[in-house]
Write an enzyme that holds these catalytic residues in place. Structure first.
Site, PDB file in Angstrom:
ATOM      1  N   GLU A 192      10.736  -8.037   8.069  1.00  0.00           N
ATOM      2  CA  GLU A 192      10.425  -6.657   7.640  1.00  0.00           C
ATOM      3  C   GLU A 192      10.637  -5.641   8.770  1.00  0.00           C
ATOM      4  O   GLU A 192      10.069  -5.787   9.852  1.00  0.00           O
ATOM      5  CB  GLU A 192       8.959  -6.626   7.161  1.00  0.00           C
ATOM      6  CG  GLU A 192       8.559  -5.311   6.547  1.00  0.00           C
ATOM      7  CD  GLU A 192       7.138  -5.334   5.979  1.00  0.00           C
ATOM      8  OE1 GLU A 192       6.658  -6.405   5.544  1.00  0.00           O
ATOM      9  OE2 GLU A 192       6.509  -4.273   5.984  1.00  0.00           O
TER      10      GLU A 192
ATOM     11  N   LYS B 124      -2.914  -7.359   4.119  1.00  0.00           N
ATOM     12  CA  LYS B 124      -1.495  -7.738   4.205  1.00  0.00           C
ATOM     13  C   LYS B 124      -0.903  -7.146   5.481  1.00  0.00           C
ATOM     14  O   LYS B 124      -0.113  -7.783   6.179  1.00  0.00           O
ATOM     15  CB  LYS B 124      -0.758  -7.250   2.953  1.00  0.00           C
ATOM     16  CG  LYS B 124       0.631  -7.808   2.758  1.00  0.00           C
ATOM     17  CD  LYS B 124       1.722  -7.047   3.500  1.00  0.00           C
ATOM     18  CE  LYS B 124       3.099  -7.625   3.211  1.00  0.00           C
ATOM     19  NZ  LYS B 124       4.166  -6.959   3.962  1.00  0.00           N
TER      20      LYS B 124
ATOM     21  N   ASP C 234       1.610 -23.096  11.422  1.00  0.00           N
ATOM     22  CA  ASP C 234       1.535 -23.144   9.960  1.00  0.00           C
ATOM     23  C   ASP C 234       0.936 -21.827   9.440  1.00  0.00           C
ATOM     24  O   ASP C 234      -0.285 -21.649   9.426  1.00  0.00           O
ATOM     25  CB  ASP C 234       0.676 -24.356   9.580  1.00  0.00           C
ATOM     26  CG  ASP C 234       0.523 -24.542   8.090  1.00  0.00           C
ATOM     27  OD1 ASP C 234       0.860 -23.621   7.320  1.00  0.00           O
ATOM     28  OD2 ASP C 234       0.051 -25.617   7.684  1.00  0.00           O
TER      29      ASP C 234
ATOM     30  N   HIS D 220       0.499  20.014   8.349  1.00  0.00           N
ATOM     31  CA  HIS D 220       0.498  20.780   9.601  1.00  0.00           C
ATOM     32  C   HIS D 220       1.903  21.271   9.949  1.00  0.00           C
ATOM     33  O   HIS D 220       2.075  22.371  10.441  1.00  0.00           O
ATOM     34  CB  HIS D 220      -0.045  19.923  10.746  1.00  0.00           C
ATOM     35  CG  HIS D 220      -1.529  19.790  10.698  1.00  0.00           C
ATOM     36  ND1 HIS D 220      -2.360  20.404  11.586  1.00  0.00           N
ATOM     37  CD2 HIS D 220      -2.337  19.136   9.843  1.00  0.00           C
ATOM     38  CE1 HIS D 220      -3.613  20.122  11.290  1.00  0.00           C
ATOM     39  NE2 HIS D 220      -3.618  19.341  10.233  1.00  0.00           N
TER      40      HIS D 220
HETATM   41  C1  MEV Z   1       3.546  -3.211   4.521  1.00  0.00           C
HETATM   42  O1  MEV Z   1       4.149  -4.434   4.841  1.00  0.00           O
HETATM   43  C2  MEV Z   1       2.126  -3.177   5.018  1.00  0.00           C
HETATM   44  C3  MEV Z   1       1.327  -1.934   4.637  1.00  0.00           C
HETATM   45  O2  MEV Z   1       1.386  -1.734   3.231  1.00  0.00           O
HETATM   46  C4  MEV Z   1      -0.081  -2.152   5.095  1.00  0.00           C
HETATM   47  C5  MEV Z   1      -1.054  -1.098   4.638  1.00  0.00           C
HETATM   48  O3  MEV Z   1      -0.839  -0.458   3.611  1.00  0.00           O
HETATM   49  O4  MEV Z   1      -2.090  -0.970   5.326  1.00  0.00           O
HETATM   50  C6  MEV Z   1       1.917  -0.693   5.276  1.00  0.00           C
END
Ligand code: MEV
Length: 427
Positions: A81, A267, A283, A381
């Site tokens: 990613e 996540k 793992d 802003h």
């Molecule tokens: C993307 O991989 C992770 C996020 O969605 C985490 C979050 O929203 O805190 C950016």
């Protein structure tokens, strides 16, 4: 119908690839992408898992600016990613002026579970086990003399009663200090080894004997302070530090009170955690399972991190999660890049690595919250700021909005640019 995959596992990888090529209609070029096995090599890959036809790669990046307990670390991160590595590095850099990350962890104790059924009276079975605790522990320790020689081994036993629709179960937890290993092999061997003794003691029979991935005896923690000045600087001075801290707190409180947000929040934590776990050949499914189970241990799914403001108005972030990883054994040794990753990190123990992983998880989460929570404010802003610039450049009436919009689009919010645009509009 002919089974094209008959005894597939017995065939050498090149032959398997030929069968696959035919089956899936792969071109030679496509087959080559699988055949091109990089550092791992086909022989090692073939020994690691079954039905191997090739390997798959991930980018190997470096998380930078990590100051952990006063020591600089360069962090190998493997992930597909974009932005994750940059975000972690950015968060680590912002935390540096307040001393970086402070971490701690428990001893590397993992849990092995032995499920006993058909034991009759629970209290008698429980007593029989606890009265023979030393015998059970020494029986377990016979199974891994190497671990014991390094100061690890089975240390304690817990007995739990689990009620279920099909009756009562007795579950023994064997607590094993696995030192620098992830521990699954040692635990599983020990659990298997002591099962006949447990059956003898309880009069019941053993069903499952396996590690628990809810490794809540093996927690790693990290803490960092993001100073108000740093928070402000992170928005190029557009948003006050206190305002950034408050925005992050609002994001955190949503995660604390809503599982839909909390899953995404966690996540984000795992983006960082997994990237290091994978880079070091560990793992990641075990770490993921442990993290999410731990996040729900109170009965409510909660964020793995927490945030609050200190007396100075700086933002404090903390993380605590189980990190069941090793620096010896398994793929940490068979994957060549994992060995290199461990060398880059320069960690002396699994405990040290688990703490670094916690720090990366916290950094990653902070970076995501900061970006998400301040994007709107920054835009707001920026809009105000660009209007002021337009006015300074001499825009009047509806020219102000036109010029402001264009200098934002140009990503050049300067009086010079505003003047240039104004001239064009007036032409
Ligand atoms: C993307 O991989 C992770 C996020 O969605 C985490 C979050 O929203 O805190 C950016």
């Amino acid at each position: 119908m002919e089974d094209k995959f008959h005894e597939f596992y017995k065939k050498p990888p090149e032959e398997r690839l030929k069968i696959l090529k035919e089956f899936a209609g792969l071109t030679e070029e496509e087959a080559e992408t699988l055949r091109n096995t990089g550092a791992l090599g086909i022989e090692t890959a073939d020994r690691m898992i079954e039905n191997v036809v090739g390997t798959s790669e991930l980018p190997f990046g470096l998380g930078l600016h990590f100051l952990v307990n006063g020591k600089e670390y360069v962090i190998p991160m493997c992930i597909e990613e974009p932005s994750v590595v940059a975000a972690a590095s950015f968060a680590a850099k912002l935390a540096k002026s307040s001393g970086g990350f402070k971490t701690s962890s428990n001893d590397p104790v993992m849990i092995g579970q032995i499920q006993i059924m058909g034991f009759g009276d629970f209290d008698s079975a429980r007593r029989a086990i606890l009265d023979n605790k030393e015998k059970i522990l020494s029986n377990a320790n016979k199974r891994d003399s190497v671990l014991v020689s390094f100061g690890g081994g089975a240390k304690d036993i817990e007995v739990r009663k689990i009620e279920s629709k099909i009756g009562e179960m007795l579950v023994v937890h064997l607590l094993v200090d696995v030192r620098d290993a992830m521990g699954a092999n040692a635990i599983n061997t020990m659990c298997e080894g002591i099962s006949p003794l447990l059956e003898e003691l309880t009069g019941g029979y053993v069903r499952l004997k396996i590690i628990s991935n809810l490794a809540d005896k093996r927690l790693a923690r990290a803490k960092a302070i993001w100073k108000r000045e740093e928070l402000e600087k992170s928005t190029k001075g557009l948003v006050k530090g206190e305002e950034v801290a408050d925005a992050i707190l609002e994001a955190y409180y949503l995660a604390l009170n809503d599982p839909y947000r909390c899953a995404t929040h966690n996540k984000g934590v795992m983006n960082g955690v997994d990237a290091v776990v994978i880079a070091t050949g560990n793992d990641f499914r075990a770490v993921e399972a442990g993290a999410h189970a731990y996040a729900s241990i109170s009965g409510k799914y909660k964020p793995l991190t927490k945030y609050y403001k200190n007396d100075e108005g700086d933002l404090v972030g903390e993380i605590e999660l189980p990190v069941a990883i090793g620096t010896v054994g398994g793929a940490t040794r068979t994957k060549p890049e994992a060995k290199v990753a461990l060398k880059i990190l320069g960690v002396k123990s699994a405990k040290e690595l688990s703490e670094i992983i916690a720090a990366v998880g916290l950094a990653q989460n902070f970076a995501a919250l900061r970006a998400l929570a301040t994007e709107g404010i920054q835009k707001g802003h920026m809009r105000l700021h660009s209007k002021n610039i337009a006015v300074i450049a001499g825009a009047k009436g509806n020219e102000i909005d036109k010029v402001a919009k264009k200098i934002i689009e140009d990503k050049n919010i300067s009086v010079d640019n505003a003047k240039k645009i104004l001239e064009e509009i007036r032409k």
